[in-house]
Design an enzyme around this catalytic site. Structure first.
Site, PDB file in Angstrom:
ATOM      1  N   ASP A  59       0.953  -1.030   0.051  1.00  0.00           N
ATOM      2  CA  ASP A  59      -0.144  -0.101   0.010  1.00  0.00           C
ATOM      3  C   ASP A  59       0.917   1.265  -0.123  1.00  0.00           C
ATOM      4  OD1 ASP A  59      -2.747   1.085   0.423  1.00  0.00           O
ATOM      5  OD2 ASP A  59      -1.780   2.132   2.271  1.00  0.00           O
ATOM      6  N   GLU A 102       1.155  -0.639  -5.014  1.00  0.00           N
ATOM      7  CA  GLU A 102       0.287   0.392  -5.496  1.00  0.00           C
ATOM      8  C   GLU A 102       1.066   1.708  -5.897  1.00  0.00           C
ATOM      9  OE1 GLU A 102      -3.102   3.207  -3.793  1.00  0.00           O
ATOM     10  OE2 GLU A 102      -1.664   2.677  -2.299  1.00  0.00           O
TER      11      GLU A 102
HETATM   12  C1  NOJ Z   1      -4.525   3.074  -0.855  1.00  0.00           C
HETATM   13  C2  NOJ Z   1      -5.644   2.059  -0.628  1.00  0.00           C
HETATM   14  O1  NOJ Z   1      -5.962   1.470  -1.732  1.00  0.00           O
HETATM   15  C3  NOJ Z   1      -6.709   3.075  -0.162  1.00  0.00           C
HETATM   16  O2  NOJ Z   1      -7.835   2.309   0.010  1.00  0.00           O
HETATM   17  C4  NOJ Z   1      -6.191   3.625   1.154  1.00  0.00           C
HETATM   18  O3  NOJ Z   1      -7.319   4.532   1.763  1.00  0.00           O
HETATM   19  C5  NOJ Z   1      -5.033   4.481   1.220  1.00  0.00           C
HETATM   20  N1  NOJ Z   1      -3.929   3.616   0.363  1.00  0.00           N
HETATM   21  C6  NOJ Z   1      -4.472   4.609   2.504  1.00  0.00           C
HETATM   22  O4  NOJ Z   1      -3.973   3.495   3.253  1.00  0.00           O
END
Ligand code: NOJ
Length: 570
Positions: free
Chosen positions: A234, A294
């Site tokens: 993440d 991500e």
């Molecule tokens: C990316 C995640 O996909 C999202 O859902 C989240 O709110 C943020 N990171 C913070 O962790």
């Protein structure tokens, strides 16, 4: 006369014999790429948002036993690896992305024993489980942060980013949270500000502190030892910040939250991120595990950096540029696909729990079902690894809240009505036409749209022409046709603005994929000469066309949003 005739015949014979050979020599012999060897290159991934997938205890919220109970469905769909978004203990401010214990399961979702069972049941089916690693921040309820905020001299003070304000009531600098407002929260207990790129309840960890890295890597090892096959990382972009806290350059205008727009020059994509990724990769390699990123990048060059200079960082940085193609456009998709192919092993997603569903985003309101099939035919036949978001395979659409009071996602409440939040893409999986779409016997945490009566697993399984059966068909092809899984990606008819056509080619197999991305019929002449395939014979493998073409040498007719996948034999 006779001599002239004889000379003519001679020249003709030479021409007939030699010219075709000269011509043939112009077609360079096809060099098949080495077939991808790694398990994650051959796998199909599926993202599960656990709150919304399957509710085993009828409390309106999905859970781990629910996922286990649906493994057979996922297996029959053709899924090899399931990525579960955070299911760890959490106050659920950001629905799990605010972790308060990295080595446990939130009781709302089950127990460690439930997770162990899920891993074991997946293994029995030759499937793997991937978890989400929330690296950038913890919950403000994590014991580490509770200690950190307790005093300026607390043992874990330096595990987070604390600074004095610029002056009374003034944060240390102009950095803004991506979820709105300043990225600094004043904490009266110790009279300093802490940094949070996301919600104030999600304080950023200080990755410059070796103790943080050690604790976080220990948790990674904990899960690998339990049988996890990798992590989706993440918010990797924002692991590090400029220690001098330099103000970000201010851009013209304001964002959806009314904050001044800034360029995130000093708090995103800092080079130090790559040091951590390399170390994490070395650890993951010990377990043959995969790291999915991500990775929000603005260019292919930025995406390329995440693979690492020596392919020693992320194996699977997700290509979100693909999701930013604003409308169905053969030209734009072609550019994106060739770009990511040049960067590294491509990773395709068409939507996720933060991105409006592809059915809604790329649908034109009239041909959405055909478009859903066309999108499936594209991202599941490209060279690379696809990650399906739950529900895409049945044509789930976004169901956004209509009233501010209904919004669950905090950014939707803060940014209403410009930002409605992400509830719309997180609604419960539609399993059947039973009440609540068969997800739960009580009202689920988010409503299901009335269209669930038609768009659900049970109903679609019975309909040979459904989106679900189309997905199953493409995924089955991907499994059985070596060229689709292993072959090179070669664009054909590269200037066509309406039809995206390409070959997937391995040593002894060529597959043509032709996708009409327009709402008008298209008649195209496939330019296969450069591939030495102009007289190849097509055998249709999968199509939505009422009359699939039986040749590639003449004009090929494609109905609006038509899909034609054919094997080409010389
Ligand atoms: C990316 C995640 O996909 C999202 O859902 C989240 O709110 C943020 N990171 C913070 O962790």
């Amino acid at each position: 006369m006779a001599i002239r005739f004889a000379i003519f015949i001679l020249i003709l014979a030479v021409a007939l014999l030699v010219l075709p050979r000269l011509f043939a020599r112009r077609v360079p012999p096809f060099q098949a790429p080495a077939p991808p060897q790694e398990w994650w290159q051959r796998a199909v991934f599926y993202e599960v948002y656990p709150r919304s997938f399957a509710d085993s205890n009828d409390n309106g919220i999905g859970d781990i036993p629910g996922i286990t109970s649906r493994l057979d469905y996922l297996h029959s769909l053709g899924v090899d690896a399931v990525w579960i978004t955070p299911c760890f203990p959490s106050p659920q401010v950001d629905f799990g992305y605010d972790v308060s214990d990295y080595e446990n399961i939130d009781p709302m979702y089950g127990s460690l024993a439930d997770m162990d069972l899920l891993i074991a049941e997946a293994k029995k089916r030759d499937m793997r489980i991937i978890l989400d690693f929330v690296m950038n921040h913890t919950s403000d309820q994590h014991p580490w942060f509770l200690d950190s905020r307790s005093s300026r001299t607390a043992a874990k003070r330096d595990w987070y980013i604390w600074r004095d304000g610029k002056g009374p009531g003034q944060p240390p600098n102009n950095w803004t949270s991506v979820f709105g407002g300043s990225a600094w929260q004043y904490d009266p207990a110790t009279g300093q500000y802490y940094y949070h790129y996301f919600y104030p309840q999600q304080p950023d960890l200080n990755w410059r502190n070796p103790a943080v890295k050690k604790a976080m890597f220990d948790s990674v090892r904990f899960w690998y030892e339990r049988g996890i096959s990798g992590f989706r990382l993440d918010a990797v972009d924002t692991l590090f910040e400029d220690p001098n806290l330099t103000d970000n350059p201010v851009l013209p205008g304001t964002n959806k939250f009314g904050d001044p727009k800034t360029e995130e020059k000093y708090n995103a994509k800092l080079p130090e991120v790559h040091d951590i990724l390399r170390e994490l990769r070395a650890l993951s390699d010990q377990y043959h595990a995969v790291l999915i990123g991500e990775t929000w990048t603005k260019t292919i060059e930025e995406l390329k950096a995440y693979y690492g200079l020596h392919d020693n960082e992320l194996q699977m940085p997700m290509d979100f540029l693909f999701t930013t193609v604003p409308k169905l456009s053969a030209t734009d998709f072609r550019t994106q696909i060739s770009g990511v192919n040049s960067a590294g092993w491509p990773v395709y997603v068409v939507s996720n729990h933060d991105i409006v569903r592809s059915y809604t985003r790329w649908g034109d309101g009239v041909h959405n079902d055909q478009i859903a099939k066309l999108i499936a035919a594209m991202y599941l036949t490209l060279r690379g690894t696809p990650i399906l978001y739950y529900g895409e395979e049945i044509g789930m659409k976004n169901t956004d809240p209509t009233l501010k009071d209904e919004v669950k996602d905090p950014i939707g409440r803060r940014g209403w009505p410009l930002e409605k939040g992400r509830d719309g893409e997180r609604t419960p999986m539609q399993w059947s036409d039973a009440p609540n779409a068969g997800f739960s016997s009580v009202a689920p945490w988010l409503p299901v749209p009335p269209t669930y009566k038609t768009y659900n697993v049970e109903t679609e399984l019975k309909d040979p022409a459904s989106i679900l059966n189309f997905y199953k068909g493409v995924l089955a092809l991907r499994r059985t046709q070596p060229a689709l899984r292993d072959g090179a990606w070669i664009a054909v008819n590269e200037n066509d603005p309406n039809v995206l056509a390409y070959l997937r080619r391995s040593g002894d197999q060529t597959i043509l994929v032709a996708l009409n991305m327009s709402d008008a019929p298209q008649a195209i002449r496939l330019k296969l000469g450069p591939q030495g395939l102009s007289s190849a014979r097509p055998t249709t493998l999968l199509t939505t066309l009422s009359t699939p073409p039986d040749t590639v040498s003449g004009k090929v007719h494609l109905e609006p949003f038509g899909v034609w996948i054919a094997r080409l034999d010389k």
